[in-house]
Design an enzyme around this catalytic site. Structure first.
Site, PDB file in Angstrom:
ATOM      1  N   THR A  27      -7.622  10.126   7.184  1.00 40.41           N
ATOM      2  CA  THR A  27      -7.079   8.833   6.772  1.00 40.41           C
ATOM      3  C   THR A  27      -6.970   7.868   7.947  1.00 40.41           C
ATOM      4  OG1 THR A  27      -4.874   9.749   7.091  1.00 40.41           O
ATOM      5  CG2 THR A  27      -5.747   9.784   4.852  1.00 40.41           C
ATOM      6  N   GLY A  54      -7.708   4.921  10.033  1.00 36.82           N
ATOM      7  CA  GLY A  54      -8.427   3.656   9.793  1.00 36.82           C
ATOM      8  C   GLY A  54      -8.518   3.222   8.347  1.00 36.82           C
ATOM      9  N   THR A  55      -7.765   3.856   7.455  1.00 32.39           N
ATOM     10  CA  THR A  55      -7.842   3.440   6.043  1.00 32.39           C
ATOM     11  C   THR A  55      -7.379   1.992   5.876  1.00 32.39           C
ATOM     12  OG1 THR A  55      -5.710   4.544   5.768  1.00 32.39           O
ATOM     13  CG2 THR A  55      -7.632   5.667   4.880  1.00 32.39           C
ATOM     14  N   GLY A  56      -6.301   1.631   6.593  1.00 35.00           N
ATOM     15  CA  GLY A  56      -5.775   0.267   6.452  1.00 35.00           C
ATOM     16  C   GLY A  56      -6.748  -0.764   6.998  1.00 35.00           C
ATOM     17  N   CYS A  57      -7.327  -0.473   8.177  1.00 37.53           N
ATOM     18  CA  CYS A  57      -8.323  -1.376   8.776  1.00 37.53           C
ATOM     19  C   CYS A  57      -9.484  -1.580   7.800  1.00 37.53           C
ATOM     20  CB  CYS A  57      -8.884  -0.774  10.061  1.00 37.53           C
ATOM     21  SG  CYS A  57      -7.628  -0.354  11.276  1.00 37.53           S
ATOM     22  N   LYS A 117       0.836  -1.209   0.000  1.00 38.07           N
ATOM     23  CA  LYS A 117       0.000   0.000   0.000  1.00 38.07           C
ATOM     24  C   LYS A 117       0.864   1.250   0.000  1.00 38.07           C
ATOM     25  CE  LYS A 117      -1.880  -1.105   3.888  1.00 38.07           C
ATOM     26  NZ  LYS A 117      -2.739  -1.246   5.079  1.00 38.07           N
TER      27      LYS A 117
END
Ligand SMILES: Nc1ncnc2c1ncn2[C@@H]1O[C@H](COP(=O)(O)OP(=O)(O)O)[C@@H](O)[C@H]1O
Ligand SMILES: Cc1ncc(COP(=O)(O)O)c(N)n1
Ligand SMILES: [Mg+2]
Length: 645
Positions: free
Chosen positions: A421, A423-426, A388
């Site tokens: 941004t 919590g974008t990965g979660c 990512k």
């Protein structure tokens, strides 16, 4: 043993052909096979042991492994370190009691049973001796030449109802039988040719899985930490799962005290209690996919790893959360090695750049280095890696799906200008798990999840939550598509308008002109004067309607307004022809009348609406003429006593 028997692969070396048994099993397991039975009547015991060892490595805990008939081979393979979960025995093979004794209480022991007497015999055994029965054959099949007459689904249903243990259907099963067998009480379907003798066992297994699951939404379990501010952790996961069409569940690994500005504290409940959460869900609910997020420490990682080894669902996405967007540690640094071990249980890893550097042990300073590190991690873990680019400098945020052989698919996209941004990965990893469980392959799931996340990022600012890095708007798509608005129906709106102008309408009805028109006492000159004004009005009104056609958003509406414009012109011409032309005896001066002040004011109002360039505004101005004239005409006609002419 409470095992997942839903999709059961029985191997056949001949049917696997050049691809071989090991590669076939590897692909089928990746596609969702839950249990594999090595069945090779021709192999020697030594060959069977070797193959069990090899298969156990290839499966790597992603499915259960049992061997047909060869109890001793199972014991020997275990002593060579292979994970062999049990045996499947026929009526003439070694006794199930001997197998239970040799393999222990946790082993999975299955027995072929084709008659009510076989099932009576199972009931007579001490409970826990046999874990499941295989009942078949369902359809005539060549893979078991000496098979008894085919039972069909109805025959299976009858026998399964007599079984004291879960019953797996086996023998000649095609994908079209799956739904009926499940309804007939099957705990699973066992297939040979439908997975071995096909070009793509992975795709075939996925298709069987989907057929087994039916139309229901996938159940997706998040194993992650809690973020009370709602933007990351399980709170984000549940929203992301729902937004992508899944039923979300959550087992909490840790509680954080955090908000959009940072993490203030972390509380890790006892690992036993995490295990209790996981077992409580799995004991009751068929889990289609798992997303793993924050794991806090090595003990939590071990707990999740043990649980996955025992009852791994089809799809596992591991977001190797180490440090939050706000820069706070969410994983003990001494737990990083344990996380790498856990990664080999996953189908997909979703590290950000920093996490990729830790997992690979390489420097990850730019995108090419990220891709190289991702490939290395993929090769080491056997999982796919989504590299990512959210933390890259610059105006691009690329993501790339990378396997052991390199980049599979890469997405480029302009960075969205937002600070929201958190919590974008979660959110992304939960969306990926959900889309995969809905039957998408990984490249499709990545494309879909990215598109959804970008939509949620674009709308994030409107949430206006917190003073740090705000959350994304997980349900923005749903909200934008108007699912939430309790909008009144068009009929309700129109009825309310009529009511709101009731007084004006009563005043119109009371006008002397209208009263005289209604009772037929209106003088001819006044009527002709009115018609002349109406003709002038219609000529301009036609132009306004033509403008409505030009602005119309659909061809259907365009056609309606164009026809209305044409109708207005025709109406004007007809008035001229029938009433206002000199040869009917009417004065030519009427024909060349000037518009009255009221007429001019009304037309100016309509022209202003037309010039607004807004279709809706124009329609709102134009429609009262349609509706009010119709309404008045209907009421006058109902009460009229004679002809006007
Ligand atoms: N400003 C942004 N515009 C568009 N996409 C973004 C932006 N920030 C993050 N992303 C995307 O969000 C996802 C999460 O990425 P990243 O921030 O790198 O990981 P993490 O949230 O785990 O630290 C990736 O798909 C990334 O491309
Ligand atoms: C409980 C918890 N889990 C994970 C994250 C990572 O957040 P991000 O997705 O922004 O990397 C977080 N901030 N809190
Ligand atoms: Mg992020």
């Amino acid at each position: 043993m409470n095992a997942d028997l839903s999709l059961y692969l029985v191997t056949d070396a001949a049917l696997c052909g050049d691809r071989g048994v090991v590669a076939t099993v590897r692909e089928a397991v990746a596609g969702g096979v839950a249990i594999v039975q090595l069945r090779d009547k021709d192999a020697s015991d030594a060959q069977t042991v070797d193959l069990l060892v090899e298969l156990s490595h290839a499966i790597a805990g992603r499915a259960l492994l049992v061997v047909n008939d060869r109890l001793q081979a199972a014991v020997d393979a275990r002593s060579r370190g292979a994970r062999v979960d049990g045996v499947h025995l026929g009526q003439s093979d070694a006794s199930v009691r001997a197998a239970r004794e040799a393999l222990g209480p946790d082993a999975l022991i299955g027995l072929t049973a084709n008659t009510p007497a076989h099932l009576d015999a199972v009931r007579a055994l001490p409970p826990g001796t046999v874990d499941y029965v295989g009942i078949g054959v369902i359809r005539p099949t060549s893979t078991k030449p000496d098979h008894p007459p085919a039972l069909g689904v109805a025959g299976f249903r009858t026998l399964a109802a007599l079984s004291p243990v879960p019953a797996v259907a086996i023998g000649g099963i095609g994908i079209d039988d799956v739904t009926a067998l499940r309804e007939a009480g099957a705990a699973g379907v066992a297939v040979v040719s439908a997975l071995c003798a096909v070009e793509d066992p992975h795709a075939a297994a996925r298709a069987f899985r989907r057929a087994w699951r039916g139309q229901r939404p996938p159940r997706v379990l998040s194993i992650a930490g809690s973020d009370p501010s709602g933007g990351a952790g399980i709170q984000a996961d549940l929203k992301a799962i729902a937004a992508n069409g899944g039923y979300g569940m959550a087992a909490i690994t840790a509680l954080t005290a955090q908000n959009t500005r940072g993490v203030r504290g972390v509380h890790v409940p006892p690992a036993d209690f995490l295990r209790a959460q996981l077992d409580a869900v799995a004991d009751d609910i068929e889990i289609d996919a798992v997303k793993i997020g924050m794991l806090a420490d090595a003990e939590v990682i071990r707990t999740v790893g043990d649980w996955l080894a025992a009852r791994r669902p089809d799809t596992v996405v591991l977001d190797p959360v180490m440090v939050s967007t706000s820069g706070d540690r969410l994983l003990d640094s001494d737990a990083e090695a344990a996380l790498l071990d856990l990664a080999s249980h996953a189908d997909l890893l979703t590290p950000n750049l920093d996490e990729l550097a830790v997992l690979s042990g390489c420097r990850v300073g730019d995108w090419p280095e990220a891709l190289a590190a991702a490939q290395q991690v993929a090769a080491r873990t056997g999982a796919l890696v989504l590299a990512k680019g959210g933390h890259l400098a610059g105006d691009q945020t690329p993501d790339a799906l990378v396997g052991a052989d390199g980049v599979i698919v890469e997405h480029r996209g302009a960075r969205i200008d937002t600070t929201s941004t958190h919590g974008t990965g979660c959110s992304l990893s939960s969306a990926l798990a959900t889309l995969s469980a809905r039957g998408k392959d990984w490249p499709e799931a990545v494309a879909g999840a990215r598109e959804w996340l970008r939509e949620s990022l674009r709308a994030a600012g409107t949430l206006d939550v917190g003073r740090g890095n705000g959350p994304v708007s997980h349900l923005a798509g749903l909200w934008q598509r108007g699912a939430l608005e309790t909008r009144p129906s068009p009929d309700d709106v129109r009825d309310a308008w009529w009511v709101s102008i009731a007084e004006v309408r009563a005043d119109i009805d009371a006008l002397p002109f209208i009263r005289a028109l209604a009772d037929g006492t209106l003088g001819r000159d006044r009527f002709l004067g009115y018609l002349a004004q109406d003709a002038l009005y219609l000529r301009e009104y036609a132009r306004v309607l033509a403008e409505a056609a030009r602005l119309a958003p659909s061809t259907q509406e365009q056609a309606f307004w164009a026809q209305s414009a044409q109708g207005a012109i025709a109406g004007e011409l007809e008035l001229h022809a029938s009433w206002l032309t000199p040869d009917t005896g009417t004065s030519a001066t009427t024909f060349s009348a000037e518009p009255s002040a009221v007429n001019t004011a009304y037309l100016d109002h309509l022209r202003a609406a037309a010039f607004s360039g807004d279709h809706a505004v124009l329609i709102a101005a134009a429609l009262p003429c349609f509706w009010l004239y119709t309404d008045l005409g209907v009421r006058l006609h109902a009460g009229s006593s004679g002809s006007m002419r």
